[in-house]
Design a protein around this motif. Structure first.
Motif, PDB file in Angstrom:
ATOM      1  N   ALA A   1       0.831  -1.208   0.000  1.00  0.00           N
ATOM      2  CA  ALA A   1       0.000   0.000   0.000  1.00  0.00           C
ATOM      3  C   ALA A   1       0.865   1.258   0.000  1.00  0.00           C
ATOM      4  O   ALA A   1       1.974   1.264   0.538  1.00  0.00           O
ATOM      5  CB  ALA A   1      -0.900  -0.007   1.243  1.00  0.00           C
ATOM      6  N   GLY A   2       0.337   2.302  -0.593  1.00  0.00           N
ATOM      7  CA  GLY A   2       0.996   3.610  -0.524  1.00  0.00           C
ATOM      8  C   GLY A   2       0.823   4.176   0.878  1.00  0.00           C
ATOM      9  O   GLY A   2       0.069   3.643   1.696  1.00  0.00           O
TER      10      GLY A   2
ATOM     11  N   TYR B   1       2.693   4.736  -7.668  1.00  0.00           N
ATOM     12  CA  TYR B   1       3.957   5.372  -7.265  1.00  0.00           C
ATOM     13  C   TYR B   1       5.151   4.443  -7.509  1.00  0.00           C
ATOM     14  O   TYR B   1       6.220   4.894  -7.916  1.00  0.00           O
ATOM     15  CB  TYR B   1       3.916   5.815  -5.789  1.00  0.00           C
ATOM     16  CG  TYR B   1       5.233   6.422  -5.408  1.00  0.00           C
ATOM     17  CD1 TYR B   1       5.572   7.706  -5.844  1.00  0.00           C
ATOM     18  CD2 TYR B   1       6.193   5.691  -4.711  1.00  0.00           C
ATOM     19  CE1 TYR B   1       6.814   8.244  -5.586  1.00  0.00           C
ATOM     20  CE2 TYR B   1       7.439   6.214  -4.444  1.00  0.00           C
ATOM     21  CZ  TYR B   1       7.742   7.494  -4.877  1.00  0.00           C
ATOM     22  OH  TYR B   1       8.982   8.026  -4.633  1.00  0.00           O
ATOM     23  N   HIS B   2       4.937   3.126  -7.286  1.00  0.00           N
ATOM     24  CA  HIS B   2       6.049   2.174  -7.398  1.00  0.00           C
ATOM     25  C   HIS B   2       6.648   2.128  -8.799  1.00  0.00           C
ATOM     26  O   HIS B   2       7.780   1.700  -8.979  1.00  0.00           O
ATOM     27  CB  HIS B   2       5.572   0.764  -7.017  1.00  0.00           C
ATOM     28  CG  HIS B   2       4.646   0.178  -8.031  1.00  0.00           C
ATOM     29  ND1 HIS B   2       3.316   0.536  -8.119  1.00  0.00           N
ATOM     30  CD2 HIS B   2       4.873  -0.696  -9.037  1.00  0.00           C
ATOM     31  CE1 HIS B   2       2.774  -0.119  -9.137  1.00  0.00           C
ATOM     32  NE2 HIS B   2       3.680  -0.866  -9.701  1.00  0.00           N
TER      33      HIS B   2
ATOM     34  N   TYR C   1       4.119  13.758  -0.598  1.00  0.00           N
ATOM     35  CA  TYR C   1       5.122  13.475  -1.625  1.00  0.00           C
ATOM     36  C   TYR C   1       4.558  12.513  -2.675  1.00  0.00           C
ATOM     37  O   TYR C   1       4.707  12.720  -3.879  1.00  0.00           O
ATOM     38  CB  TYR C   1       6.386  12.887  -0.980  1.00  0.00           C
ATOM     39  CG  TYR C   1       7.467  12.572  -1.975  1.00  0.00           C
ATOM     40  CD1 TYR C   1       8.379  13.543  -2.382  1.00  0.00           C
ATOM     41  CD2 TYR C   1       7.570  11.296  -2.537  1.00  0.00           C
ATOM     42  CE1 TYR C   1       9.358  13.258  -3.316  1.00  0.00           C
ATOM     43  CE2 TYR C   1       8.541  10.998  -3.466  1.00  0.00           C
ATOM     44  CZ  TYR C   1       9.438  11.980  -3.860  1.00  0.00           C
ATOM     45  OH  TYR C   1      10.402  11.686  -4.798  1.00  0.00           O
ATOM     46  N   CYS C   2       3.887  11.468  -2.181  1.00  0.00           N
ATOM     47  CA  CYS C   2       3.330  10.482  -3.121  1.00  0.00           C
ATOM     48  C   CYS C   2       2.215  11.091  -3.956  1.00  0.00           C
ATOM     49  O   CYS C   2       2.092  10.793  -5.138  1.00  0.00           O
ATOM     50  CB  CYS C   2       2.815   9.266  -2.362  1.00  0.00           C
ATOM     51  SG  CYS C   2       4.129   8.119  -2.069  1.00  0.00           S
ATOM     52  N   GLU C   3       1.426  11.929  -3.318  1.00  0.00           N
ATOM     53  CA  GLU C   3       0.331  12.561  -4.061  1.00  0.00           C
ATOM     54  C   GLU C   3       0.903  13.387  -5.228  1.00  0.00           C
ATOM     55  O   GLU C   3       0.358  13.375  -6.325  1.00  0.00           O
ATOM     56  CB  GLU C   3      -0.482  13.459  -3.115  1.00  0.00           C
ATOM     57  CG  GLU C   3      -1.740  13.980  -3.774  1.00  0.00           C
ATOM     58  CD  GLU C   3      -2.557  14.875  -2.866  1.00  0.00           C
ATOM     59  OE1 GLU C   3      -2.190  15.064  -1.689  1.00  0.00           O
ATOM     60  OE2 GLU C   3      -3.577  15.402  -3.354  1.00  0.00           O
ATOM     61  N   ARG C   4       2.015  14.045  -4.988  1.00  0.00           N
ATOM     62  CA  ARG C   4       2.611  14.870  -6.057  1.00  0.00           C
ATOM     63  C   ARG C   4       3.295  14.028  -7.127  1.00  0.00           C
ATOM     64  O   ARG C   4       3.328  14.395  -8.296  1.00  0.00           O
ATOM     65  CB  ARG C   4       3.660  15.822  -5.458  1.00  0.00           C
ATOM     66  CG  ARG C   4       3.093  17.059  -4.794  1.00  0.00           C
ATOM     67  CD  ARG C   4       4.144  18.169  -4.701  1.00  0.00           C
ATOM     68  NE  ARG C   4       5.398  17.698  -4.158  1.00  0.00           N
ATOM     69  CZ  ARG C   4       5.702  17.676  -2.868  1.00  0.00           C
ATOM     70  NH1 ARG C   4       4.838  18.117  -1.988  1.00  0.00           N
ATOM     71  NH2 ARG C   4       6.874  17.228  -2.465  1.00  0.00           N
ATOM     72  N   ASN C   5       3.861  12.884  -6.723  1.00  0.00           N
ATOM     73  CA  ASN C   5       4.761  12.180  -7.633  1.00  0.00           C
ATOM     74  C   ASN C   5       4.266  10.840  -8.172  1.00  0.00           C
ATOM     75  O   ASN C   5       4.940  10.228  -8.998  1.00  0.00           O
ATOM     76  CB  ASN C   5       6.110  11.981  -6.925  1.00  0.00           C
ATOM     77  CG  ASN C   5       6.816  13.312  -6.739  1.00  0.00           C
ATOM     78  OD1 ASN C   5       7.199  13.956  -7.702  1.00  0.00           O
ATOM     79  ND2 ASN C   5       6.949  13.741  -5.491  1.00  0.00           N
ATOM     80  N   ALA C   6       3.120  10.364  -7.693  1.00  0.00           N
ATOM     81  CA  ALA C   6       2.607   9.078  -8.192  1.00  0.00           C
ATOM     82  C   ALA C   6       2.083   9.233  -9.615  1.00  0.00           C
ATOM     83  O   ALA C   6       1.837  10.346 -10.088  1.00  0.00           O
ATOM     84  CB  ALA C   6       1.493   8.579  -7.277  1.00  0.00           C
TER      85      ALA C   6
ATOM     86  N   LEU D   1      -0.850   8.444 -10.604  1.00  0.00           N
ATOM     87  CA  LEU D   1      -2.138   9.122 -10.408  1.00  0.00           C
ATOM     88  C   LEU D   1      -1.942  10.130  -9.270  1.00  0.00           C
ATOM     89  O   LEU D   1      -1.748   9.720  -8.122  1.00  0.00           O
ATOM     90  CB  LEU D   1      -3.233   8.120 -10.014  1.00  0.00           C
ATOM     91  CG  LEU D   1      -3.589   7.057 -11.049  1.00  0.00           C
ATOM     92  CD1 LEU D   1      -4.517   6.006 -10.431  1.00  0.00           C
ATOM     93  CD2 LEU D   1      -4.249   7.698 -12.271  1.00  0.00           C
ATOM     94  N   PRO D   2      -1.945  11.410  -9.570  1.00  0.00           N
ATOM     95  CA  PRO D   2      -1.613  12.397  -8.537  1.00  0.00           C
ATOM     96  C   PRO D   2      -2.780  12.661  -7.593  1.00  0.00           C
ATOM     97  O   PRO D   2      -3.391  13.725  -7.622  1.00  0.00           O
ATOM     98  CB  PRO D   2      -1.232  13.640  -9.351  1.00  0.00           C
ATOM     99  CG  PRO D   2      -2.005  13.503 -10.612  1.00  0.00           C
ATOM    100  CD  PRO D   2      -2.217  12.029 -10.870  1.00  0.00           C
TER     101      PRO D   2
END
Ligand SMILES: NC(=O)c1ccc[n+]([C@@H]2O[C@H](COP(=O)([O-])OP(=O)(O)OC[C@H]3O[C@@H](n4cnc5c(N)ncnc54)[C@H](O)[C@@H]3O)[C@@H](O)[C@H]2O)c1
Length: 304
Positions: free
Chosen positions: A225-226, A287-288, A245-250, A252-253
Motif C-alpha cells: 500500500a501507498g 507510485y512504485h 510526496y506520493c500525491e505529487r509524484n505518483a 495518479l496524482p
C-alpha cells in the motif's frame, strides 16, 4: 455484473483497533461483499476500541452502502508477538490490559475460533498489523532488540498465523497481509528494522504461498500500500510528508483512500482471484512504477 460475492464466508482481520487504518477498511469491504467479519485487536488497544463501538463513535465509518452498520461477529484479543500463552512473559500476562483477556496468543486465537465456530471456521485471514518499537531510528542506530522486535511483530507473526490458522481454513481459503515499498527501495525515516521486516514479509509471502498452497490449498498474497495517515503510520513521525510526496509524484496524482486497499483485499479474498497467489499487489496510485520524481523534473525544467 461480475460480483465480489463473499456471502457465506467468514473472515478474520487481525490488526483493527479504530476506524482509521487499512484493517478497518478491509473489514468494511469484506462485510460489503457479504462476509461475516471477526477482528482481532491488540490487548493494549482493545478497551479503547470497544468503547468507540459501544459509544457509537465510529457508527458513521461502520455504515455500509446499503445503509446497514457493519458488525463484527467476534472481537478477539491478539498479541501477535506470542505464538502461545506460555511465550508471554509474566509481566505481560499479569498486566491489567492483558490479564482479563484470556489466551491472547496466536494459538489461543485459533483455539477460540474452533470453540466458537467448529473445526473449519474460516475462509479469509487478513494480517494488517505491524510494530517496530524503534521505527524512528535509522538502521545504523537500531538495537538488536528493536530490529528483532520489528521482525517478530511485523513478519514472523504472519508465518505463525499461517501455521496455526491454515488448518482452520475451508477450501478456497486465502491469506493476505500488508506491506510497504520501503522493503525494496530506500524510504528515509522508515527505520527501526521495519524495512527489513517488510522485506521478510514479502519474501515469506512467496514461500508461504507454495507451502500453504500444497498443505492447506490456501492462497497467500501481500498488498503493497501507498502511505496513509493511520494511527500506526503516524508513529513514523513523517507520514504527512510521505502522503504529500506520493500525491505529487505518483502516476495518479491523488491521495490513497483506505477503501482502495480494502476493495483490493476483498477481490484477493474472492474466487475471482483464485489464480493469484504468492504475489505482491501494489495499491499505491502507481507510485512504485516511477523512476524519477515529478518534483525533480520541475526543478530541472525550472533550471533552464
Ligand atoms: N499506513 C501506511 O502508510 C501503510 C503503508 C503500507 C503498509 N502499511 C501496513 O498496513 C498494516 C496496517 O497498518 P495501518 O497503517 O493501517 O495502521 P493501524 O494502526 O490501523 O494498524 C496497525 C495495527 O497493528 C496493531 N498491533 C500492533 N502491534 C501488535 C501486536 N503485537 N499484536 C497484534 N496487533 C498489533 C495495532 O493495534 C493496530 O491496530 C501494517 O502492516 C502496516 O505496516 C501501512
Amino acid at each position: 455484473m461480475l460480483p465480489i460475492d463473499l456471502s457465506g464466508r467468514r473472515a478474520l482481520v487481525a490488526g483493527v483497533a479504530d476506524d482509521n487504518g487499512f484493517g478497518f477498511a478491509i473489514a468494511k469491504a469484506l462485510a460489503a461483499a457479504g462476509a461475516s467479519v471477526c477482528v482481532a485487536t491488540w490487548p493494549p488497544a482493545l478497551n479503547i476500541f470497544l468503547n468507540l463501538i459501544e459509544r457509537g463513535k465510529i457508527d458513521d465509518s461502520r455504515r455500509l452502502a446499503d445503509g446497514s452498520l457493519m458488525t463484527f461477529e467476534r472481537i478477539y484479543p491478539l498479541d501477535a508477538t506470542f505464538d502461545t500463552l506460555a511465550d508471554a512473559p509474566e509481566e505481560i500476562r499479569t498486566n491489567k490490559r492483558y490479564a482479563e483477556r484470556g489466551d491472547f496468543s496466536i494459538e489461543g486465537l485459533a483455539t477460540q475460533l474452533v470453540a466458537d465456530f467448529g473445526e473449519k471456521p474460516l475462509d479469509i485471514v487478513v494480517h494488517s498489523l505491524a510494530n517496530g518499537p524503534e521505527v524512528k531510528k535509522p538502521l545504523l542506530e537500531v538495537s538488536r532488540h528493536g530490529y528483532l522486535a520489528a521482525v517478530s511483530a511485523s513478519a514472523y507473526s504472519m508465518v505463525s498465523m499461517v501455521q496455526r490458522l491454515g488448518p482452520l481454513l475451508r477450501p478456497g481459503g486465502s491469506f493476505s497481509s500488508l506491506t510497504y515499498m520501503a522493503s525494496e527501495r530506500v524510504i528515509p525515516g522508515y527505520g527501526g528494522g521495519m524495512s527489513s521486516a517488510k522485506a521478510a514479509l514479502e519474501s515469506d509471502t512467496r514461500t508461504l504461498a507454495f507451502e500453504a498452497g500444497r498443505k492447506f490449498g490456501a492462497r497467500v498474497n501481500v498488498i503493497s500500500a501507498g502511505p496513509y495517515a493511520s494511527r500506526a503510520a503516524s508513529a513514523i513521525g513523517i507520514i504527512g510528508k510521505m502522503v504529500e510526496y506520493c500525491e505529487r509524484n505518483a502516476a495518479l496524482p491523488e491521495q490513497l483512500d483506505a477503501m482502495d486497499v480494502g476493495n483490493t483485499a476483498a477481490f484477493l479474498a474472492s474466487d475471482l482471484a483464485r489464480g493469484i497467489t504468492g504475489t505482491t499487489v501494489y495499491v499505491d496510485k502507481g507510485y512504485h512504477a516511477m523512476g524519477m520524481a515529478v518534483d525533480a523534473l520541475t526543478t530541472v525544467a525550472g533550471a533552464d
